[in-house]
Scaffold this motif. Structure first.
Motif, PDB file in Angstrom:
ATOM      1  N   GLY A 158      21.210  -5.937  -3.182  1.00  0.00           N
ATOM      2  CA  GLY A 158      19.810  -6.281  -3.431  1.00  0.00           C
ATOM      3  C   GLY A 158      18.863  -5.446  -2.578  1.00  0.00           C
ATOM      4  N   LEU A 159      19.295  -5.166  -1.351  1.00  0.00           N
ATOM      5  CA  LEU A 159      18.455  -4.369  -0.446  1.00  0.00           C
ATOM      6  C   LEU A 159      18.328  -2.923  -0.920  1.00  0.00           C
ATOM      7  N   ILE A 160      19.408  -2.371  -1.477  1.00  0.00           N
ATOM      8  CA  ILE A 160      19.356  -0.977  -1.933  1.00  0.00           C
ATOM      9  C   ILE A 160      18.401  -0.862  -3.123  1.00  0.00           C
ATOM     10  N   VAL A 161      18.541  -1.790  -4.086  1.00  0.00           N
ATOM     11  CA  VAL A 161      17.651  -1.771  -5.256  1.00  0.00           C
ATOM     12  C   VAL A 161      16.196  -1.964  -4.814  1.00  0.00           C
ATOM     13  N   SER A 162      15.978  -2.940  -3.929  1.00  0.00           N
ATOM     14  CA  SER A 162      14.609  -3.242  -3.500  1.00  0.00           C
ATOM     15  C   SER A 162      14.027  -2.096  -2.670  1.00  0.00           C
ATOM     16  N   SER A 163      14.868  -1.475  -1.840  1.00  0.00           N
ATOM     17  CA  SER A 163      14.387  -0.340  -1.032  1.00  0.00           C
ATOM     18  C   SER A 163      13.944   0.795  -1.950  1.00  0.00           C
ATOM     19  N   PHE A 164      14.727   1.027  -3.009  1.00  0.00           N
ATOM     20  CA  PHE A 164      14.377   2.072  -3.983  1.00  0.00           C
ATOM     21  C   PHE A 164      13.058   1.726  -4.672  1.00  0.00           C
ATOM     22  N   ALA A 165      12.919   0.464  -5.065  1.00  0.00           N
ATOM     23  CA  ALA A 165      11.704   0.037  -5.765  1.00  0.00           C
ATOM     24  C   ALA A 165      10.466   0.186  -4.884  1.00  0.00           C
ATOM     25  N   LEU A 166      10.642  -0.045  -3.586  1.00  0.00           N
ATOM     26  CA  LEU A 166       9.490  -0.047  -2.678  1.00  0.00           C
ATOM     27  C   LEU A 166       9.333   1.280  -1.924  1.00  0.00           C
ATOM     28  N   GLY A 167      10.317   2.148  -2.050  1.00  0.00           N
ATOM     29  CA  GLY A 167      10.244   3.440  -1.371  1.00  0.00           C
ATOM     30  C   GLY A 167      10.518   3.343   0.117  1.00  0.00           C
ATOM     31  N   SER A 168      11.464   2.458   0.497  1.00  0.00           N
ATOM     32  CA  SER A 168      11.798   2.317   1.912  1.00  0.00           C
ATOM     33  C   SER A 168      13.102   3.051   2.214  1.00  0.00           C
ATOM     34  N   SER A 169      13.002   4.087   3.027  1.00  0.00           N
ATOM     35  CA  SER A 169      14.203   4.843   3.385  1.00  0.00           C
ATOM     36  C   SER A 169      14.824   4.333   4.670  1.00  0.00           C
ATOM     37  N   MET A 170      14.085   3.548   5.411  1.00  0.00           N
ATOM     38  CA  MET A 170      14.644   2.894   6.596  1.00  0.00           C
ATOM     39  C   MET A 170      14.373   1.409   6.436  1.00  0.00           C
ATOM     40  N   THR A 171      15.433   0.683   6.107  1.00  0.00           N
ATOM     41  CA  THR A 171      15.317  -0.732   5.809  1.00  0.00           C
ATOM     42  C   THR A 171      16.034  -1.521   6.897  1.00  0.00           C
ATOM     43  N   TYR A 172      15.443  -2.638   7.280  1.00  0.00           N
ATOM     44  CA  TYR A 172      16.009  -3.415   8.391  1.00  0.00           C
ATOM     45  C   TYR A 172      16.329  -4.837   7.970  1.00  0.00           C
ATOM     46  N   ILE A 173      17.450  -5.323   8.492  1.00  0.00           N
ATOM     47  CA  ILE A 173      17.766  -6.743   8.360  1.00  0.00           C
ATOM     48  C   ILE A 173      17.534  -7.350   9.729  1.00  0.00           C
ATOM     49  N   TYR A 174      16.532  -8.232   9.836  1.00  0.00           N
ATOM     50  CA  TYR A 174      16.284  -8.900  11.119  1.00  0.00           C
ATOM     51  C   TYR A 174      16.993 -10.246  11.062  1.00  0.00           C
TER      52      TYR A 174
ATOM     53  N   ALA B 132       0.840  -1.195   0.000  1.00  0.00           N
ATOM     54  CA  ALA B 132       0.000   0.000   0.000  1.00  0.00           C
ATOM     55  C   ALA B 132       0.879   1.250   0.000  1.00  0.00           C
ATOM     56  N   LYS B 133       0.408   2.302  -0.657  1.00  0.00           N
ATOM     57  CA  LYS B 133       1.204   3.527  -0.717  1.00  0.00           C
ATOM     58  C   LYS B 133       0.379   4.747  -0.328  1.00  0.00           C
ATOM     59  N   PRO B 134      -0.142   4.753   0.909  1.00  0.00           N
ATOM     60  CA  PRO B 134      -0.930   5.912   1.316  1.00  0.00           C
ATOM     61  C   PRO B 134      -0.043   7.154   1.421  1.00  0.00           C
ATOM     62  N   GLU B 135      -0.604   8.271   1.080  1.00  0.00           N
ATOM     63  CA  GLU B 135       0.105   9.552   1.086  1.00  0.00           C
ATOM     64  C   GLU B 135       0.678   9.846   2.484  1.00  0.00           C
ATOM     65  N   GLY B 136       1.940  10.209   2.531  1.00  0.00           N
ATOM     66  CA  GLY B 136       2.528  10.692   3.791  1.00  0.00           C
ATOM     67  C   GLY B 136       2.861   9.621   4.820  1.00  0.00           C
ATOM     68  N   VAL B 137       2.666   8.340   4.490  1.00  0.00           N
ATOM     69  CA  VAL B 137       3.005   7.284   5.453  1.00  0.00           C
ATOM     70  C   VAL B 137       4.274   6.563   4.969  1.00  0.00           C
ATOM     71  N   PRO B 138       5.332   6.536   5.787  1.00  0.00           N
ATOM     72  CA  PRO B 138       6.554   5.848   5.355  1.00  0.00           C
ATOM     73  C   PRO B 138       6.304   4.357   5.167  1.00  0.00           C
ATOM     74  N   ARG B 139       7.050   3.763   4.236  1.00  0.00           N
ATOM     75  CA  ARG B 139       6.974   2.325   3.998  1.00  0.00           C
ATOM     76  C   ARG B 139       8.315   1.709   4.379  1.00  0.00           C
ATOM     77  N   HIS B 140       8.295   0.421   4.682  1.00  0.00           N
ATOM     78  CA  HIS B 140       9.539  -0.228   5.087  1.00  0.00           C
ATOM     79  C   HIS B 140       9.744  -1.551   4.381  1.00  0.00           C
ATOM     80  N   LEU B 141      11.018  -1.793   4.068  1.00  0.00           N
ATOM     81  CA  LEU B 141      11.430  -3.115   3.594  1.00  0.00           C
ATOM     82  C   LEU B 141      12.184  -3.775   4.744  1.00  0.00           C
ATOM     83  N   VAL B 142      11.825  -5.012   5.048  1.00  0.00           N
ATOM     84  CA  VAL B 142      12.507  -5.746   6.103  1.00  0.00           C
ATOM     85  C   VAL B 142      13.051  -7.042   5.513  1.00  0.00           C
ATOM     86  N   CYS B 143      14.328  -7.284   5.738  1.00  0.00           N
ATOM     87  CA  CYS B 143      14.938  -8.524   5.255  1.00  0.00           C
ATOM     88  C   CYS B 143      14.848  -9.579   6.342  1.00  0.00           C
ATOM     89  N   ASN B 144      14.253 -10.700   5.978  1.00  0.00           N
ATOM     90  CA  ASN B 144      14.101 -11.790   6.926  1.00  0.00           C
ATOM     91  C   ASN B 144      15.359 -12.669   6.907  1.00  0.00           C
TER      92      ASN B 144
END
Lengths: 449, 165
Positions: free
Chosen positions: A103-119, A66-78
């Motif tokens: 891979g995380l940088i490309v995917s973060s760009f694709a998904l619009g995640s500026s704070m990405t986490y590796i758990y 989902a890409k609601p206006e003004g809400v940050p999105r996150h990519l998390v690596c499992n």
């Protein structure tokens, strides 16, 4: 055919300079000239399926975000790799950490995640240092941080260590844990793509999945899709363990037969110590165990191949699953009852306790299996086990219940007489060198036994 | 237990990795630091300190610390042998390794030697299935274990302990 492990044996590939010299970070250069939508489209075209175990199409998962206006999105690596038999993500992160970061940088760009986490699972403590070192190197070279490649896109990647809980590999439990809570899976819907970490839209992807984004962007989605067979596109990492000559990590294009994979010198090199193949669990401990004959051939008598479709041929009655690629091989001396008992203990230990069928059922299954293994079982226990696993499956919030039920069900389905033998021979049952010969592979009789 | 100035900085740095107001996310990494600082286990006092530093309720710390296997809620030995015993390790002889450690150190599973040096903590799958049998010792894995290797590890620990005193 190697895409992920192409440079795995290059000395120093763990470090930025060597990685870059061997073509590293090209996919970031290419991706930042594309739009995020174009990247998602390439991943869709590639047919890439989630490499954590479920095999869900990655491009589709990304398009649900989902890409609601003004809400940050996150990519998390499992990176909470915990399924018994599985240690492929560890290999990638330990030896080629920059592939994951890329891979995380490309995917973060694709998904619009500026704070990405590796758990990452807490036990992989030394790998946290390796990943943080790689992140620092990437940042020092301008691949992370503010305004990457003058694109206006900012991105930071952080590593978070878990606390040693298998359940946190389930994506909503992982999200809870990332929020600093107990790893109790959430009821879905809402799915993470709508409300994930901190109730923001989130994509959770496995390490190997994110690493595969690199060759997909470098060579194009269609080129990736042309590798493999049918819906099993690209390459898959397998971690092999148990009683084969050459345990370890293999990258395959999924065109090999299981027979070739186990017995050829290019891969596992056959069964260790001149023994015969008794059984195989092809996709991590939760997928059904298969006796030798069904491992090598389907119920129709056709050769079984190392891909999603062929391994699942015959459903759970005579087939299994590709799962996480944790390939466990049992030789003729191994006791299926004891092996199943250790798996039942594992799932009992790892149940989060939220749903009664799993919390209670896994404990009952472990106790009953322990009784049978140690010569205290009754014939009715086998039916009782069957009954319990059936009542766990499908009755829990998350798939841990299924994962606990399937190995028990398959062991009884294919090795019922081994259970009966334990009940009928209580004194011998404790001696676990039981190995019923008639389960063993009739084709590959060792030459120098 | 109270965090040293250096560790406190590390804790604050970790808390800053999350969006504003979401610093509770740092709890598990911070508990790892607290456990290290507190001699390998989490006392109530240590957990209360974490709650105070992170400005969350003590119960929020307890409920997390009790959930995750890696947090020890009782004192442990100076060296904790976490020996995996799940399926793939069992196929490669982990039962024999566990029995050998029990016999050699005269302890049962979960116990600590009288000199406070070693704890045996059987573990479930640690993701080293292809290098079995194995144990986790501190931050690292010890793989392809044999009885001889176990002997060498025990000697190594004793030597390290003597050198550190």
């Amino acid at each position: 055919m190697k895409l992920l492990l192409e440079h795995a044996h290059v000395e120093g590939i763990r470090y930025y300079d060597t990685y870059r010299k061997h073509g590293g970070y090209r996919s970031v250069e290419k991706a930042f000239k594309m739009t995020p939508e174009e990247i998602v489209e390439e991943v869709k075209k590639s047919g890439l399926r989630g490499r954590g175990g479920a095999g869900f199409p990655t491009g589709m998962k990304w398009s649900f975000l989902a890409k609601p206006e003004g809400v940050p999105r996150h990519l998390v690596c499992n990176a909470d790799e915990s399924e018994p038999g599985t240690f492929k993500d560890r290999y990638l992160m330990e030896f080629i950490p920059h592939l994951l970061i890329e891979g995380l940088i490309v995917s973060s760009f694709a998904l619009g995640s500026s704070m990405t986490y590796i758990y990452i699972r807490g036990e992989y403590a030394w790998i946290v240092d390796i990943l943080e070192q790689a992140i620092t190197e990437a940042k020092n070279n301008g691949w992370l941080g503010k305004n990457i490649l003058n694109s206006g896109f900012d991105c930071e990647i952080y590593v978070q260590r878990g606390g040693g809980a298998y359940i946190c590999g389930e994506e909503t439990a992982l999200i809870e844990s990332l929020e600093g809570k107990r790893g109790n899976p959430r009821i879905k819907p809402p799915f993470p793509a709508i409300q994930g970490v901190w109730m923001r839209p989130t994509v959770v992807n496995n390490v190997e999945t994110l690493a595969a984004v690199v060759p997909i962007i470098n060579n194009g989605g269609e080129a990736y899709a042309s590798i493999g067979v049918g819906k099993s596109t690209g390459t898959k990492l397998l971690s092999v363990c148990g009683n084969v000559k050459k345990q370890g990590i293999y990258e395959i294009d999924m065109t090999q037969t299981v027979e070739e994979f186990i017995f050829s010198d290019e891969y596992c090199g056959g069964i260790a110590n001149g023994k015969k193949l008794k059984a195989c669990i092809p996709g991590g401990s939760s997928v059904p165990i298969l006796p030798a004959n069904l491992t090598l051939k389907t119920a129709k008598g056709e050769a079984r191949y190392m891909n999603y479709e062929s391994l699942a041929d015959g459903g759970f009655a005579t087939g299994s699953m590709m799962g996480s690629g944790g390939f466990i091989v049992l030789d003729e001396d191994q006791c299926v009852v004891r092996h199943t008992m250790t798996l039942a203990r594992f799932y009992n230990h790892e149940s989060c306790g939220q749903c009664s069928p799993c919390r209670e059922g896994t404990g009952w299954m472990y106790k009953i299996l322990k009784n049978i293994e140690y010569g205290k079982g009754k014939m009715s226990d086998i039916d009782l086990l069957w009954d319990i696993q059936r009542k766990i499956e499908g009755n829990t919030i998350c798939p841990l219940g299924d994962a606990a039920a399937w190995p028990v069900a398959a062991a009884i389905r294919h090795f019922r007489d081994e259970f009966e033998w334990h009940v009928n021979n209580p004194d011998e049952a404790q001696n676990r060198n039981y190995g019923l010969a008639h389960y063993a592979d009739p084709i590959h009789v060792p030459v120098s036994a | 237990m109270k965090f040293s100035a250096e560790k406190l900085n590390k804790v604050k740095e970790i808390m800053a990795r999350y969006p504003e107001g979401k610093h509770k996310s740092a709890l598990i990494p911070v508990l790892h630091i607290a456990q290290e600082e507190n001699g390998g286990w989490l006392s109530t006092e240590a957990m209360d300190h974490v709650a105070e530093v992170m400005n969350i309720l003590p119960i929020e710390v307890y409920e997390v610390a009790t959930f995750y296997t890696m947090f020890n809620l009782k004192p442990v030995g100076k060296y904790v042998f976490e020996v995996c015993r799940t399926g793939p390790c069992m196929l490669n002889g982990s039962d024999g390794i566990i029995d050998y450690i029990k016999e050699k150190l005269s302890i049962r599973e979960g116990e600590t030697t009288l000199d406070g040096m070693f704890t045996l903590k059987p573990a479930e799958c640690l993701g080293a299935c292809g290098y079995a049998p194995m144990m986790q010792l501190g931050k690292h894995y010890r793989e392809h274990l044999t009885k001889e290797k176990v002997d060498a590890i025990i000697d190594e620990c004793r030597r390290n302990a003597a050198n550190n005193n």
